[in-house]
Each structure stands twice: as C-alpha cells, then as structure tokens.
Design a protein around this motif. Structure first.
Motif, PDB file in Angstrom:
ATOM      1  N   HIS A 162      13.615 -14.744  12.787  1.00 14.23           N
ATOM      2  CA  HIS A 162      12.762 -13.559  12.866  1.00 14.23           C
ATOM      3  C   HIS A 162      13.107 -12.523  11.796  1.00 14.23           C
ATOM      4  N   LEU A 163      14.340 -12.578  11.266  1.00 10.38           N
ATOM      5  CA  LEU A 163      14.727 -11.633  10.220  1.00 10.38           C
ATOM      6  C   LEU A 163      13.906 -11.819   8.955  1.00 10.38           C
ATOM      7  N   LEU A 164      13.389 -13.032   8.758  1.00  8.48           N
ATOM      8  CA  LEU A 164      12.569 -13.294   7.579  1.00  8.48           C
ATOM      9  C   LEU A 164      11.268 -12.489   7.604  1.00  8.48           C
ATOM     10  N   LEU A 165      10.873 -12.027   8.802  1.00 13.18           N
ATOM     11  CA  LEU A 165       9.658 -11.229   8.905  1.00 13.18           C
ATOM     12  C   LEU A 165       9.783  -9.902   8.174  1.00 13.18           C
ATOM     13  N   VAL A 166      11.018  -9.464   7.927  1.00 12.51           N
ATOM     14  CA  VAL A 166      11.236  -8.230   7.175  1.00 12.51           C
ATOM     15  C   VAL A 166      10.647  -8.360   5.767  1.00 12.51           C
ATOM     16  N   LEU A 167      10.562  -9.595   5.259  1.00 13.78           N
ATOM     17  CA  LEU A 167      10.012  -9.821   3.920  1.00 13.78           C
ATOM     18  C   LEU A 167       8.523  -9.494   3.844  1.00 13.78           C
ATOM     19  N   LEU A 168       7.880  -9.327   5.005  1.00 14.76           N
ATOM     20  CA  LEU A 168       6.476  -8.942   5.002  1.00 14.76           C
ATOM     21  C   LEU A 168       6.294  -7.546   4.404  1.00 14.76           C
ATOM     22  N   LEU A 169       7.320  -6.692   4.534  1.00 13.92           N
ATOM     23  CA  LEU A 169       7.219  -5.331   4.010  1.00 13.92           C
ATOM     24  C   LEU A 169       7.095  -5.301   2.490  1.00 13.92           C
ATOM     25  N   PRO A 170       8.031  -5.930   1.735  1.00 13.11           N
ATOM     26  CA  PRO A 170       7.846  -5.935   0.277  1.00 13.11           C
ATOM     27  C   PRO A 170       6.583  -6.669  -0.149  1.00 13.11           C
ATOM     28  N   ALA A 171       6.180  -7.686   0.604  1.00 14.86           N
ATOM     29  CA  ALA A 171       4.949  -8.408   0.273  1.00 14.86           C
ATOM     30  C   ALA A 171       3.753  -7.457   0.362  1.00 14.86           C
ATOM     31  N   TYR A 172       3.720  -6.650   1.415  1.00 11.73           N
ATOM     32  CA  TYR A 172       2.636  -5.674   1.571  1.00 11.73           C
ATOM     33  C   TYR A 172       2.674  -4.633   0.462  1.00 11.73           C
ATOM     34  N   LEU A 173       3.868  -4.116   0.152  1.00 11.65           N
ATOM     35  CA  LEU A 173       3.988  -3.061  -0.855  1.00 11.65           C
ATOM     36  C   LEU A 173       3.513  -3.536  -2.226  1.00 11.65           C
ATOM     37  N   VAL A 174       3.883  -4.760  -2.595  1.00 10.60           N
ATOM     38  CA  VAL A 174       3.439  -5.320  -3.874  1.00 10.60           C
ATOM     39  C   VAL A 174       1.916  -5.446  -3.888  1.00 10.60           C
ATOM     40  N   TRP A 175       1.376  -5.968  -2.819  1.00  7.08           N
ATOM     41  CA  TRP A 175      -0.067  -6.132  -2.687  1.00  7.08           C
ATOM     42  C   TRP A 175      -0.775  -4.778  -2.792  1.00  7.08           C
ATOM     43  N   PHE A 176      -0.253  -3.777  -2.083  1.00  5.47           N
ATOM     44  CA  PHE A 176      -0.867  -2.451  -2.069  1.00  5.47           C
ATOM     45  C   PHE A 176      -0.856  -1.802  -3.453  1.00  5.47           C
ATOM     46  N   PHE A 177       0.283  -1.832  -4.124  1.00  3.47           N
ATOM     47  CA  PHE A 177       0.381  -1.182  -5.428  1.00  3.47           C
ATOM     48  C   PHE A 177      -0.454  -1.896  -6.490  1.00  3.47           C
ATOM     49  N   LEU A 178      -0.565  -3.216  -6.383  1.00  7.69           N
ATOM     50  CA  LEU A 178      -1.438  -3.947  -7.306  1.00  7.69           C
ATOM     51  C   LEU A 178      -2.900  -3.562  -7.079  1.00  7.69           C
TER      52      LEU A 178
END
Length: 225
Positions: free
Chosen positions: A12-28
């Motif tokens: 479940h700790l891997l779900l934390v990686l969803l945050l940087p994935a979202y941030l990259v998507w948002f800024f792009l």
C-alpha cells in the motif's frame, strides 16, 4: 529485512507514488493549457453575486494540510481506509484533469485591483501568480476536500463525532473559499460534486472491492498457471 521484502509486505505504500504522478500530470497540463490558450469560460450568473473576500484564503490554503494529515493518519492507523482514500482522491483528480484536457476551460473572475492592501491579499496575489486561471472545472480543491472528509468518516481512527463535524465544516469552507477568492466559478463546485458522487459509489460502496477481488483472483490464477 530487505527493502524488497518490506515493500512486498507493505504494498500500500506504493500508492504514495500517485501524488508525484498527479503533480507531473497537473503541471504539464498547466503548461499546455494556459491563460493564452483559447478556453471555454466557466461562469454562471451566481458568480456576480459573490464578492471577493480575502479572508477566505485561510481555509483555501488549509486544503494542503487537511489532505495530508488525513492521509497520514489513515496510513498509520487504518490501511484499508488509506487505500480507499488514495484511490478516491486520485480517481477524482484524474477525471478532473481528463475533463480539462478534453474540454479546455478557465475563468475570468479574478479582480485586477483590490480594495484593501493586507497580508491576506498578498497571499491571494501569490496564489494568482503561481496558479493559472485555466483548468478550473472541476475544482481540484473541492474534489480533494470531499475526498479528505469522506476518509475521515471511513477511517476507524477518526470515528469521533468531533472529527467528522470538523471535516465536514472544513471541507465546506475550503469549497466555498474557491469562489470567494475568485479562483473558481460556482459552476466548478457543482461540477466537482458531479464527479465525486459516482466515484464515491464505486470506491466506497462495493465496486472497488469487487474489482480488487477480481484482480486478485486473476493474479492467483496466473501464478498457478
């Protein structure tokens, strides 16, 4: 214990990686669809009756610790609630970003002059400078606030009525703050609720559990094969 074994036991700790994935998507997306683009203007007549009020920047910025603290409590106190929370906020954020990609939108409600000059207005100006007036419908602030409030109700460690009432009040204040500091149109709030309801029903009312069980069965079947 080796790192690989730790991760295997705490996937479940891997779900934390969803945050940087979202941030990259948002800024792009912010780079691709900015103020100079041809966007559809988000607006309803109700917006004309909502005055600018810099005091609402306080609940607006509380969105960040609200989402973070709720997530941290769930992570350490209720792992199933943490997993549902992470998938819920990411799903609603992803849907919002996809809508903005397919249907470029923005709002033209920001004031160019301010009646007062104080530290709260200064914070609003910083927010305006750091966040464009595009990609506003649905509002990520609203869907994130709803996600955090839902997690409070779902998390066993936050079952106190005090926490639940506080979460609802804070989520409501954050949501309406978006229109009082002119970061969003009221239409963006309504659109956010439309996104959140079906996602909530899927994540918290059986759909997510059924999908997880199906994936687990498929995984076990492939291992045996």
């Amino acid at each position: 214990m080796k790192l690989k074994e730790r991760l295997k036991q705490n996937k479940h700790l891997l779900l934390v990686l969803l945050l940087p994935a979202y941030l990259v998507w948002f800024f792009l997306l912010e780079k691709a669809i900015g103020p100079d683009c041809d966007y559809w203007v988000s607006y309803i007549p109700l917006d004309d009756y909502i005055p600018f009020c810099e005091w609402f920047v306080i609940p607006y910025v509380l969105w960040y610790p609200f989402m973070a603290v709720v997530g941290m409590v769930a992570l350490f106190k209720d792992v199933p609630a943490f997993k549902r929370y992470m998938w819920y906020w990411f799903s609603t954020f992803a849907i919002s970003l996809i809508i903005c990609m397919v249907f470029p939108n923005g709002q033209d409600l920001r004031p160019t002059e301010f009646a007062r000059d104080n530290v709260l207005v200064d914070i609003v100006k910083i927010l305006y400078a750091s966040d464009t007036n595009t990609n506003v419908l649905p509002s990520m602030h609203v869907v994130g606030s709803i996600a955090a409030a839902v997690c409070v109700f779902d998390c066993k460690a936050l079952k106190s009525v005090f926490y639940k009432i506080g979460a609802v009040v804070l989520a409501a204040l954050i949501s309406i703050s978006t229109v009082f500091i002119k970061q969003h149109s009221a239409l963006d709030i309504f659109a956010s609720i439309v996104v959140c309801i079906p996602t909530y029903l899927f994540i918290y009312k059986g759909g997510y559990d059924k999908l997880s069980a199906w994936i687990k069965r498929r995984h076990n079947k492939n291992k045996k094969a």
